[in-house]
Motif scaffolding. Structure first.
Motif, PDB file in Angstrom:
ATOM      1  N   GLU A 106      -3.704  -6.735  12.643  1.00 39.70           N
ATOM      2  CA  GLU A 106      -3.505  -6.919  14.073  1.00 39.70           C
ATOM      3  C   GLU A 106      -3.470  -5.563  14.778  1.00 39.70           C
ATOM      4  OE1 GLU A 106      -1.080  -9.856  17.117  1.00 39.70           O
ATOM      5  OE2 GLU A 106      -0.343  -9.560  15.099  1.00 39.70           O
ATOM      6  N   SER A 107      -2.302  -5.126  15.291  1.00 41.80           N
ATOM      7  CA  SER A 107      -2.254  -3.921  16.125  1.00 41.80           C
ATOM      8  C   SER A 107      -1.905  -2.657  15.334  1.00 41.80           C
ATOM      9  CB  SER A 107      -1.212  -4.112  17.237  1.00 41.80           C
ATOM     10  OG  SER A 107       0.060  -4.383  16.672  1.00 41.80           O
ATOM     11  N   ALA A 108      -1.883  -2.707  13.998  1.00 42.58           N
ATOM     12  CA  ALA A 108      -1.537  -1.529  13.197  1.00 42.58           C
ATOM     13  C   ALA A 108      -2.608  -0.454  13.347  1.00 42.58           C
ATOM     14  CB  ALA A 108      -1.375  -1.916  11.722  1.00 42.58           C
ATOM     15  N   GLN A 109      -2.180   0.812  13.421  1.00 37.28           N
ATOM     16  CA  GLN A 109      -3.115   1.914  13.548  1.00 37.28           C
ATOM     17  C   GLN A 109      -3.904   2.129  12.269  1.00 37.28           C
ATOM     18  OE1 GLN A 109      -3.847   3.724  16.353  1.00 37.28           O
ATOM     19  NE2 GLN A 109      -2.563   2.191  17.357  1.00 37.28           N
ATOM     20  N   GLN A 110      -3.282   1.898  11.118  1.00 41.54           N
ATOM     21  CA  GLN A 110      -3.954   2.075   9.835  1.00 41.54           C
ATOM     22  C   GLN A 110      -3.787   0.814   9.011  1.00 41.54           C
ATOM     23  OE1 GLN A 110      -2.397   5.045   7.015  1.00 41.54           O
ATOM     24  NE2 GLN A 110      -4.461   5.826   6.755  1.00 41.54           N
ATOM     25  N   CYS A 111      -4.893   0.302   8.494  1.00 39.37           N
ATOM     26  CA  CYS A 111      -4.878  -0.943   7.711  1.00 39.37           C
ATOM     27  C   CYS A 111      -5.194  -0.602   6.262  1.00 39.37           C
ATOM     28  CB  CYS A 111      -5.899  -1.936   8.272  1.00 39.37           C
ATOM     29  SG  CYS A 111      -5.895  -3.535   7.450  1.00 39.37           S
ATOM     30  N   VAL A 112      -4.215  -0.740   5.390  1.00 40.62           N
ATOM     31  CA  VAL A 112      -4.374  -0.386   3.979  1.00 40.62           C
ATOM     32  C   VAL A 112      -4.009  -1.585   3.118  1.00 40.62           C
ATOM     33  CG1 VAL A 112      -3.629   1.132   2.112  1.00 40.62           C
ATOM     34  CG2 VAL A 112      -3.877   2.051   4.419  1.00 40.62           C
ATOM     35  N   LEU A 113      -4.909  -1.979   2.213  1.00 39.43           N
ATOM     36  CA  LEU A 113      -4.651  -3.035   1.237  1.00 39.43           C
ATOM     37  C   LEU A 113      -4.407  -2.387  -0.118  1.00 39.43           C
ATOM     38  CD1 LEU A 113      -7.376  -5.661   2.220  1.00 39.43           C
ATOM     39  CD2 LEU A 113      -4.987  -5.557   2.930  1.00 39.43           C
ATOM     40  N   ARG A 114      -3.500  -2.957  -0.882  1.00 36.39           N
ATOM     41  CA  ARG A 114      -3.115  -2.364  -2.158  1.00 36.39           C
ATOM     42  C   ARG A 114      -3.289  -3.362  -3.299  1.00 36.39           C
ATOM     43  NH1 ARG A 114       0.187  -0.511   1.822  1.00 36.39           N
ATOM     44  NH2 ARG A 114       0.484   1.754   1.935  1.00 36.39           N
ATOM     45  N   CYS A 115      -3.644  -2.847  -4.462  1.00 33.89           N
ATOM     46  CA  CYS A 115      -3.693  -3.652  -5.680  1.00 33.89           C
ATOM     47  C   CYS A 115      -3.441  -2.715  -6.846  1.00 33.89           C
ATOM     48  CB  CYS A 115      -5.032  -4.385  -5.821  1.00 33.89           C
ATOM     49  SG  CYS A 115      -6.476  -3.300  -5.949  1.00 33.89           S
ATOM     50  N   GLU A 116      -3.239  -3.282  -8.020  1.00 32.24           N
ATOM     51  CA  GLU A 116      -2.994  -2.486  -9.224  1.00 32.24           C
ATOM     52  C   GLU A 116      -3.965  -2.887 -10.316  1.00 32.24           C
ATOM     53  OE1 GLU A 116       0.318  -4.063  -8.412  1.00 32.24           O
ATOM     54  OE2 GLU A 116       0.835  -2.456  -7.039  1.00 32.24           O
ATOM     55  N   VAL A 117      -4.421  -1.888 -11.069  1.00 34.61           N
ATOM     56  CA  VAL A 117      -5.318  -2.102 -12.207  1.00 34.61           C
ATOM     57  C   VAL A 117      -4.563  -1.738 -13.471  1.00 34.61           C
ATOM     58  CG1 VAL A 117      -7.388  -1.269 -13.354  1.00 34.61           C
ATOM     59  CG2 VAL A 117      -7.452  -1.753 -10.927  1.00 34.61           C
ATOM     60  N   ILE A 118      -4.691  -2.593 -14.492  1.00 32.79           N
ATOM     61  CA  ILE A 118      -4.037  -2.328 -15.770  1.00 32.79           C
ATOM     62  C   ILE A 118      -5.087  -2.112 -16.838  1.00 32.79           C
ATOM     63  CG2 ILE A 118      -3.816  -4.813 -16.255  1.00 32.79           C
ATOM     64  CD1 ILE A 118      -1.304  -4.140 -17.869  1.00 32.79           C
ATOM     65  N   VAL A 119      -4.882  -1.113 -17.674  1.00 36.47           N
ATOM     66  CA  VAL A 119      -5.708  -0.890 -18.858  1.00 36.47           C
ATOM     67  C   VAL A 119      -4.912  -1.419 -20.032  1.00 36.47           C
ATOM     68  CG1 VAL A 119      -6.923   0.801 -20.251  1.00 36.47           C
ATOM     69  CG2 VAL A 119      -6.732   1.141 -17.787  1.00 36.47           C
ATOM     70  N   GLU A 120      -5.325  -2.597 -20.551  1.00 32.68           N
ATOM     71  CA  GLU A 120      -4.527  -3.333 -21.527  1.00 32.68           C
ATOM     72  C   GLU A 120      -4.204  -2.503 -22.763  1.00 32.68           C
ATOM     73  OE1 GLU A 120      -3.057  -6.080 -21.563  1.00 32.68           O
ATOM     74  OE2 GLU A 120      -3.770  -7.110 -19.784  1.00 32.68           O
ATOM     75  N   GLY A 121      -5.226  -1.833 -23.332  1.00 34.74           N
ATOM     76  CA  GLY A 121      -5.007  -1.138 -24.602  1.00 34.74           C
ATOM     77  C   GLY A 121      -3.944  -0.062 -24.503  1.00 34.74           C
TER      78      GLY A 121
END
Length: 449
Positions: free
Chosen positions: A107-122
């Motif tokens: 919506e009105s946010a100046q910065q739009c950042v989406l976050r996620c995490e990656v896992i390396v199983e081994g």
């Protein structure tokens, strides 16, 4: 830095100057390579890109070899929320999982950042990924009221100012509203004031005295323009009705209205009643209320009765979504005179979310001669509440030969607390613990949390 490391330079040399998005993509690649060493990747992508659009080369930025990529078990962690990105197992590329609308998400946010995490199983390594959604000029300015009627007394003094409805453009930065223009007749001009937050507030200025016998109304057009390429515009038609004299303006009984409500207040509740008085009689003394400077989100949650001044809740509140709302209430009498007041609603948190534990990774078996401190599982703990209601404590029963170790943020490792002995009732005591972890693992047929 060698030219081989920046293949985009060749494209720039063939095509001439860099485009804005080419420069943004190159900057995102450079930042990702630097931040990968710190366990954090950052990319940027324009909004409204088609599903499957390239975001970043996670495998390269993490230094993972493609032949061994599938064996490493690299995947995006599922936290039970909508996933906007996907990871290609063969290439290690992060791509969009669907078309992303920046205005809908931020919506009105100046910065739009989406976050996620990656896992390396081994390796049981977790890497955070931040993707900034860049704005494109895909919205034109618009007015909440395409047609507005202003009532002015013929005795109104030249130089008087009347606030006009601001245009709304969900885009950000230069793509949002940048200027206003007014077309009409010689009786009026436009003034634009700058608010405390840098927003532009258009005002109608009376330049020449009105004469009801000369003209009973005046037709004006207010145009709002953004700063995109190409420029997008929106218009509102304004009719000024000239009235006989109105001696008194309405006035609110308070200089400001504030109210604190818990997030679980029932829908339909009256939050506050604003009141105003006008000593005039008849039409000039009859007042009506309206909301001004209200966001699209707030207009869907709160409702104002134009006659009684009651502000009621029409949608459930959620502290985690927004903890405060601010708007203006205007009261106007039948002669066009008005008063405005600030209205602030503060939402207080209620402990309405239970902690959620999910198993992100777990060993299928473990040798009895494994040394103390061997990692058995990776857990994630989350509570959507805020403040004390969102703080969680994790523990493991002391009767088991395991202990919890804090990883990053809300992640914990389950490790062996001592050397294991299969012959000392491990099958009944510790075997049940591992079986429980497998039942709650996201890889199990029936995943639970």
């Amino acid at each position: 830095m060698s030219r081989q490391l920046l293949p985009g330079f060749a494209m720039a040399e063939r095509g001439g100057l860099w485009s804005r998005w080419e420069r943004a993509l190159l900057w995102g690649v450079l930042m990702a390579a630097w931040e990968a060493a710190w366990g954090q990747l950052r990319y940027s992508v324009p909004e409204e890109m088609p599903k499957g659009s390239f975001v970043g080369d996670v495998a390269m930025d993490l230094g993972l070899q493609l032949p061994a990529l599938s064996d490493s078990g690299v995947r995006i962690l599922d936290k039970g929320r909508m996933q906007y990105f996907a990871l290609h197992g063969k290439t290690g590329h992060l791509v969009t999982a669907e078309r992303i609308d920046r205005e809908q998400l931020c919506e009105s946010a100046q910065q739009c950042v989406l976050r996620c995490e990656v896992i390396v199983e081994g390796k049981m390594n977790i890497y955070g990924i931040e993707v900034e959604i860049m704005d494109v000029n895909d919205n034109a300015p618009s007015f909440r009221e395409a047609k507005k009627e202003l009532r002015m007394s013929e005795t109104t003094a030249p130089g008087s100012r009347f606030p006009l409805t601001e245009a709304h453009d969900p885009d950000s930065g230069p793509n949002s509203v940048q200027s206003y223009e007014l077309s009409g007749d010689e009786h009026f001009s436009l003034a634009v004031q700058t608010g405390p937050g840098g927003d532009q507030r258009p005002e109608l200025v009376l330049e020449k005295a009105l004469d009801r016998e000369e003209a009973a109304f005046h037709e004006l057009v207010l145009r709002a323009s953004d700063g995109g390429e190409p420029v997008r515009t929106g218009t509102a038609r304004i009719r000024v009705v000239v009235l006989d004299a109105n001696d008194n303006a309405p006035a609110f009984s308070q200089a400001e209205y504030t109210v604190r409500v818990p997030e679980d207040v029932p829908v339909g509740s009256t939050l506050v009643t604003v009141t105003a008085t006008d000593p005039d009689e008849g039409l000039n003394g009859h007042v009506k209320f309206s909301l001004q400077k209200v966001s699209v989100k707030a207009s869907l949650i709160f409702q104002l009765d134009a006659e009684t001044g009651e502000i009621t809740l029409v949608r459930s509140l959620d502290f985690e979504e927004s903890d405060s709302y601010e708007m203006e209430v205007q009261v106007e009498d039948g002669g066009g005179l008005f008063d405005t007041v600030k209205f602030v609603i503060t939402v207080t948190d209620v402990n309405d979310n239970a902690p959620r534990i999910s198993v992100q990774s777990v060993l299928s078996d473990i040798s009895e001669d494994a040394p103390s401190g061997t990692m058995v599982a990776l857990l994630h703990v989350q509570d959507r509440d805020s403040g004390p209601n969102g703080k969680v404590q994790c523990s493991i029963t002391e009767s088991l030969p395991f202990r919890l170790e804090k990883s990053i943020e809300d992640y914990y490792h389950v490790v062996t607390a001592e050397e294991l002995d299969r012959e000392q009732d491990f099958s009944s005591r510790n075997g049940r613990f591992l079986a429980m972890l497998h039942r709650t693992s996201p890889f199990a047929p029936e995943s639970r949390s």
